[in-house]
Motif scaffolding. Structure first.
Motif, short mmCIF file in Angstrom:
data_model
loop_
_atom_site.label_atom_id
_atom_site.label_comp_id
_atom_site.label_asym_id
_atom_site.label_seq_id
_atom_site.Cartn_x
_atom_site.Cartn_y
_atom_site.Cartn_z
N LEU A 38 -12.70 14.77 13.11
CA LEU A 38 -12.99 16.19 13.74
C LEU A 38 -12.76 16.12 14.65
N SER A 39 -11.17 15.43 15.49
CA SER A 39 -10.13 16.26 16.39
C SER A 39 -8.63 16.58 15.88
N ALA A 40 -8.36 15.82 14.49
CA ALA A 40 -7.95 15.65 13.76
C ALA A 40 -7.87 17.29 12.84
N ASP A 41 -9.13 17.70 12.67
CA ASP A 41 -9.33 19.13 12.35
C ASP A 41 -9.12 20.07 13.27
N SER A 42 -9.60 20.13 13.86
CA SER A 42 -9.67 21.16 15.61
C SER A 42 -8.22 21.22 15.82
#
Length: 87
Positions: A38-42
């Motif tokens: 999730l953090s990589a996508d955001s």
């Protein structure tokens, strides 16, 4: 900490959509893997390599928690000297 908070907020927004997807019982779910994803996508691709993953940040905090125990031999040697110096 900001990245963890951002990822937690993004996961809260994605929670209703996640309940609609079927979950395979053969694949175990890892909270840290999902948080990293999730953090990589955001984060934009130009900043992705500059920011550590939440799992790396938490591992760093775990290492930091052990620092007082690593300093015990040094502080025990300095204890007699600190009594002479006063406050």
């Amino acid at each position: 900490m900001a990245a963890v908070a951002l990822a937690a907020g993004a996961s809260a927004l994605a929670a209703p959509a996640a309940t609609a997807a079927p979950v395979s019982p053969l694949q175990p779910l890892s909270v840290m893997d999902e948080l990293d994803a999730l953090s990589a996508d955001s984060v934009g691709p130009e900043h992705g390599e500059a920011l550590p993953a939440p799992s790396e940040q938490l591992a760093g905090l775990n290492r930091l928690a052990g620092v007082p125990h690593d300093l015990d031999p040094l502080t025990s040697q300095l204890a007699p000297v600190t009594g002479l110096l006063g406050s």
